[in-house]
Design a protein around this motif. Structure first.
Motif, PDB file in Angstrom:
ATOM      1  N   VAL A  33       0.868  -1.182   0.000  1.00  0.00           N
ATOM      2  CA  VAL A  33       0.000   0.000   0.000  1.00  0.00           C
ATOM      3  C   VAL A  33       0.904   1.230   0.000  1.00  0.00           C
ATOM      4  CG1 VAL A  33      -1.907   1.210   1.114  1.00  0.00           C
ATOM      5  CG2 VAL A  33      -1.742  -1.266   1.340  1.00  0.00           C
ATOM      6  N   ASP A  34       0.791   2.022  -1.038  1.00  0.00           N
ATOM      7  CA  ASP A  34       1.572   3.249  -1.194  1.00  0.00           C
ATOM      8  C   ASP A  34       0.679   4.378  -0.696  1.00  0.00           C
ATOM      9  OD1 ASP A  34       2.341   5.750  -2.515  1.00  0.00           O
ATOM     10  OD2 ASP A  34       3.570   4.584  -3.909  1.00  0.00           O
ATOM     11  N   TYR A  35       0.988   4.934   0.438  1.00  0.00           N
ATOM     12  CA  TYR A  35       0.086   5.957   0.994  1.00  0.00           C
ATOM     13  C   TYR A  35       0.860   6.999   1.803  1.00  0.00           C
ATOM     14  CZ  TYR A  35       0.134   3.694   5.684  1.00  0.00           C
ATOM     15  OH  TYR A  35       0.487   3.184   6.897  1.00  0.00           O
ATOM     16  N   LEU A  67      11.508  12.540 -14.358  1.00  0.00           N
ATOM     17  CA  LEU A  67      10.255  13.143 -13.893  1.00  0.00           C
ATOM     18  C   LEU A  67       9.596  12.260 -12.829  1.00  0.00           C
ATOM     19  CD1 LEU A  67       9.991  13.022 -17.400  1.00  0.00           C
ATOM     20  CD2 LEU A  67       8.572  14.943 -16.726  1.00  0.00           C
ATOM     21  N   TYR A  68       8.474  12.784 -12.336  1.00  0.00           N
ATOM     22  CA  TYR A  68       7.626  12.037 -11.393  1.00  0.00           C
ATOM     23  C   TYR A  68       7.320  10.639 -11.976  1.00  0.00           C
ATOM     24  CZ  TYR A  68       3.562  11.864  -8.076  1.00  0.00           C
ATOM     25  OH  TYR A  68       2.653  11.565  -7.096  1.00  0.00           O
ATOM     26  N   ASN A  69       6.970  10.591 -13.269  1.00  0.00           N
ATOM     27  CA  ASN A  69       6.693   9.311 -13.948  1.00  0.00           C
ATOM     28  C   ASN A  69       7.867   8.349 -13.844  1.00  0.00           C
ATOM     29  OD1 ASN A  69       5.130  11.319 -15.014  1.00  0.00           O
ATOM     30  ND2 ASN A  69       5.148  10.534 -17.079  1.00  0.00           N
ATOM     31  N   ARG A  76      -7.108  13.570  -8.280  1.00  0.00           N
ATOM     32  CA  ARG A  76      -6.695  14.396  -9.413  1.00  0.00           C
ATOM     33  C   ARG A  76      -5.482  13.798 -10.130  1.00  0.00           C
ATOM     34  NH1 ARG A  76      -7.132  19.853  -5.978  1.00  0.00           N
ATOM     35  NH2 ARG A  76      -6.387  18.324  -4.480  1.00  0.00           N
ATOM     36  N   GLN A  77      -4.846  12.802  -9.505  1.00  0.00           N
ATOM     37  CA  GLN A  77      -3.707  12.148 -10.170  1.00  0.00           C
ATOM     38  C   GLN A  77      -4.127  10.880 -10.920  1.00  0.00           C
ATOM     39  OE1 GLN A  77      -0.010  11.783  -7.968  1.00  0.00           O
ATOM     40  NE2 GLN A  77      -0.416  13.621  -6.764  1.00  0.00           N
ATOM     41  N   GLU A  78      -5.420  10.707 -11.114  1.00  0.00           N
ATOM     42  CA  GLU A  78      -5.901   9.464 -11.717  1.00  0.00           C
ATOM     43  C   GLU A  78      -5.364   9.229 -13.134  1.00  0.00           C
ATOM     44  OE1 GLU A  78     -10.089   8.802 -11.488  1.00  0.00           O
ATOM     45  OE2 GLU A  78      -9.800   6.710 -12.120  1.00  0.00           O
ATOM     46  N   PRO A 126       4.244  11.932   1.928  1.00  0.00           N
ATOM     47  CA  PRO A 126       4.700  13.250   2.381  1.00  0.00           C
ATOM     48  C   PRO A 126       5.926  13.677   1.583  1.00  0.00           C
ATOM     49  CG  PRO A 126       5.493  11.572   3.878  1.00  0.00           C
ATOM     50  CD  PRO A 126       4.621  10.862   2.874  1.00  0.00           C
ATOM     51  N   ASN A 127       6.224  14.941   1.628  1.00  0.00           N
ATOM     52  CA  ASN A 127       7.406  15.444   0.944  1.00  0.00           C
ATOM     53  C   ASN A 127       8.374  16.006   1.973  1.00  0.00           C
ATOM     54  OD1 ASN A 127       6.383  14.961  -1.768  1.00  0.00           O
ATOM     55  ND2 ASN A 127       4.903  16.547  -1.245  1.00  0.00           N
ATOM     56  N   VAL A 128       9.624  15.683   1.802  1.00  0.00           N
ATOM     57  CA  VAL A 128      10.656  16.147   2.718  1.00  0.00           C
ATOM     58  C   VAL A 128      10.664  17.666   2.780  1.00  0.00           C
ATOM     59  CG1 VAL A 128      13.158  16.336   2.898  1.00  0.00           C
ATOM     60  CG2 VAL A 128      12.109  14.138   2.485  1.00  0.00           C
TER      61      VAL A 128
HETATM   62  N1  ARG Z   1       4.466  13.068  -2.858  1.00  0.00           N
HETATM   63  C1  ARG Z   1       3.365  13.063  -3.769  1.00  0.00           C
HETATM   64  C2  ARG Z   1       2.568  14.366  -3.659  1.00  0.00           C
HETATM   65  O1  ARG Z   1       2.751  15.129  -2.748  1.00  0.00           O
HETATM   66  C3  ARG Z   1       2.422  11.915  -3.540  1.00  0.00           C
HETATM   67  C4  ARG Z   1       3.026  10.579  -3.808  1.00  0.00           C
HETATM   68  C5  ARG Z   1       2.000   9.574  -4.224  1.00  0.00           C
HETATM   69  N2  ARG Z   1       2.554   8.276  -4.523  1.00  0.00           N
HETATM   70  C6  ARG Z   1       3.213   7.990  -5.653  1.00  0.00           C
HETATM   71  N3  ARG Z   1       3.705   6.779  -5.802  1.00  0.00           N
HETATM   72  N4  ARG Z   1       3.346   8.845  -6.628  1.00  0.00           N
HETATM   73  O2  ARG Z   1       1.740  14.609  -4.535  1.00  0.00           O
END
Ligand code: ARG
Length: 595
Positions: A118-120, A324-326, A352-354, A123-125
């Protein structure tokens, strides 16, 4: 244990088959007329079309075969062809006795437990947790616990965001403020200090400042971008050392905050951990012809012929070669397959990231990073809105920090507790913290995750209605009955779970209702786990709490003269309390002993 509804379905199915009808008509559902019966079977109506007979005739034939079954108190065929079913309360008594003797309350373990990631949280540093981080944390934690209770091997990963421009922004801003730091001295040869050159409070001030500043000053932003590239190349020792400090200070603080939310990750993997997989991944995509160059960037087409909507290609490398994020999410998939070979990966992320995730999932399948046997699920959640229907903000329109949101809800609960009764300040504060968290979590989890909802402190903290405090209040009420029972009889029943539920006797409707709902526990868990749906757990405990309160108001448990009956009632409410405890643990909050 076989679910009650499945047991009834089995009986009905064989009755249909005995009468020469297809077995599919035996399906049973929970009654939508609980005033008439508990369960219903509408198979005769469907069979009527196939066998060209009047539905009531079929219903009556079937009834002949099963009406004497010892499970049923009442089974009737009514026009135009419904079969209404009520089970014997002795059956329920027996079922609940078995549940009470099992720590899993009748939930069977799966034959083949799955490995689920489960990826949940996400948070961002260096960015403080704000209300936007509340939902992924709360929902993800509960989804994880439900899957684990269902018997799967579940790994919860925070997937920390540590690979973006925010790192470059902080480093550049620090350099501006404290150029004398050894991290910026390229000729520095010694050991870097183990102590970070900033506190979490400073770090949290620096990031928003630098971010806002970069929007006004393009040259600063460019410098930050370059610092990010240099950091990511791993070639600047000073930057790497600073980055480690940022990470440590930030993660220590994040853990504290998540602990307060009763959210605990098994893994704290970071976006940066996936980067070593990128070069080989890119090579492989090129070599196998999955990727092509488009305007200098490397992309993988994921459009399918059946698409009706726009499906952008999945970009792997920017034209400057940057990732990138991808790229990170795909490389993370490679890492997860390698480390855990999971059967399923669930992403609890803002809905919104769907589209983004759909592109990534398709790309992962096309490039064979993820085999068909591994299920990828995007569990998108909606927005938490303010009473104005817009995304929740502070009074002055800013983003609300999570800590402040939690304090505001705790304060409200504290006031309610104090207005109800005399209580010592420190005890009231501690109870308010427990109840406040339940109010917050239940307010969120009782909605279907994908839906937006309105954050309403007054409603969430109310001790009445479909709220966390109402559930806790019910539990506290049961605990106090058990304490009184102990005072009167000297029996501590909470530790004796094998107490008998009783024998055949007249039972009131509220008692039967309570037994019936309690007996649906394994069915509910099964659905909640299959659908990753904490709101099903909430709906169940709300029903159970209502049924208990109905029973409580109709019966004087402590004053009951018939001691056998009283002991049976006590056994029943001990089970109800244990079920509620189990469920709130799945929702990741706790109950106080009094409130
Ligand atoms: N850190 C990302 C954000 O603040 C969410 C990460 C979600 N999980 C992932 N595997 N992209 O939007």
């Amino acid at each position: 244990m076989k679910k009650v509804i499945d047991q009834i379905t089995e009986i009905m199915t064989s009755a249909f088959v005995e009468c020469g009808y297809d077995n599919k008509f035996g399906m049973v559902t929970v009654s939508n007329r609980p005033d008439l019966c508990q369960y219903q079977c509408n198979g005769a109506l469907a069979a009527a079309k196939q066998y060209k007979k009047a539905p009531i005739m079929i219903a009556n034939e079937v009834l002949e075969k099963c009406k004497d079954n010892e499970m049923f108190a009442e089974i009737t065929a009514i026009m135009p062809g419904f079969i209404n079913i009520t089970v014997k309360s002795e059956f329920l008594v027996d079922y609940l006795s078995k549940m009470a003797q099992d720590d899993r309350f009748g939930c069977d373990l799966p034959e083949n437990p799955l490995t689920i990631v489960v990826d949940y949280g996400g948070p961002n540093v260096a960015k403080p947790l704000h209300v936007g981080h509340l939902r992924p944390a709360i929902i993800g934690e509960s989804v994880k616990r439900i899957a684990r209770f269902a018997g799967h091997n579940v790994i919860g990963d925070a997937h920390l965001g540590d690979w973006g421009l925010q790192m470059g922004l902080i480093i550049t801003e620090l350099k501006k403020r404290k150029p004398e730091l050894c991290y910026f001295d390229e000729s520095f040869e010694g050991e870097y200090p183990t102590e970070a050159p900033f506190t979490i409070a400073e770090l949290e001030e620096i990031y928003p400042y630098a971010n806002a500043y970069s929007k006004e000053h393009p040259e600063f932003k460019e410098e930050a971008r370059q610092a990010t590239v240099i950091l990511q190349s791993g070639k600047n020792k000073g930057y790497t050392a600073l980055w480690n400090h940022i990470l440590n200070v930030s993660v220590t603080d994040l853990k504290k905050n998540y602990d307060n939310l009763n959210v605990h990750f098994d893994l704290w993997k970071k976006e940066s951990d996936a980067q070593p997989y990128v070069p080989a991944m890119v090579e492989d995509m090129k070599k196998n012809g999955y990727a092509r160059i488009s305007e200098g960037a490397l992309v993988v087409d994921v459009k399918e012929e059946t698409d009706t909507k726009e499906m952008p290609p999945c970009m792997i490398l920017k034209s400057d070669g940057g990732t990138l994020y991808n790229t990170t999410d795909l490389a993370t998939l490679i890492e997860r397959m390698k480390l855990f070979n999971p059967d399923s990966i669930i992403y609890v992320v803002d809905k919104r990231q769907e589209l983004y995730f759909e592109t990534v999932f398709r790309c992962a399948r096309k490039t064979k990073i993820v085999p068909d046997t591994t299920k990828l699920t995007f569990l998108g959640f909606g927005t938490m809105n303010g009473k104005d229907g817009k995304p929740f903000k502070t009074r002055d329109g800013g983003v609300m920090r999570l800590e402040n949101l939690i304090s505001s809800i705790n304060e409200e609960v504290y006031k309610k507790i104090m207005s109800n009764r005399e209580m010592d300040e420190s005890e009231a504060r501690s109870i308010a913290k427990t109840v406040g968290l339940a109010a917050l979590k239940y307010g969120d989890l009782s909605n279907q995750a994908a839906k937006d909802y309105v954050f309403d402190v007054d409603r969430f903290t109310s001790f009445e209605g479909d709220t966390g405090p109402y559930i806790l209040y019910t539990m506290v009420r049961i605990k106090s009955i058990l304490a009184k029972y102990k005072d009167v009889t000297g029996k501590d029943v909470t530790s004796d779970v094998k107490i008998s539920m009783g024998e055949a006797r007249e039972r009131g409707k509220s008692e039967v209702d309570l037994m019936l709902i309690a007996a649906k526990f394994n069915d509910m868990i099964d659905t909640a786990a299959k659908e990753n749906a904490p709101h099903k757990v909430c709906a169940y405990i709300y029903d159970l709490a209502n049924a208990f309160n109905g029973f409580y108001h109709e019966n004087k448990i402590i004053a009951e003269e018939d001691k056998t009956k009283q002991a049976e009632w006590i056994a029943l409410i001990v089970l109800v309390l244990r079920l509620l405890e189990c469920c709130i643990d799945l929702l990741a909050f706790e109950a106080p002993d009094r409130m």
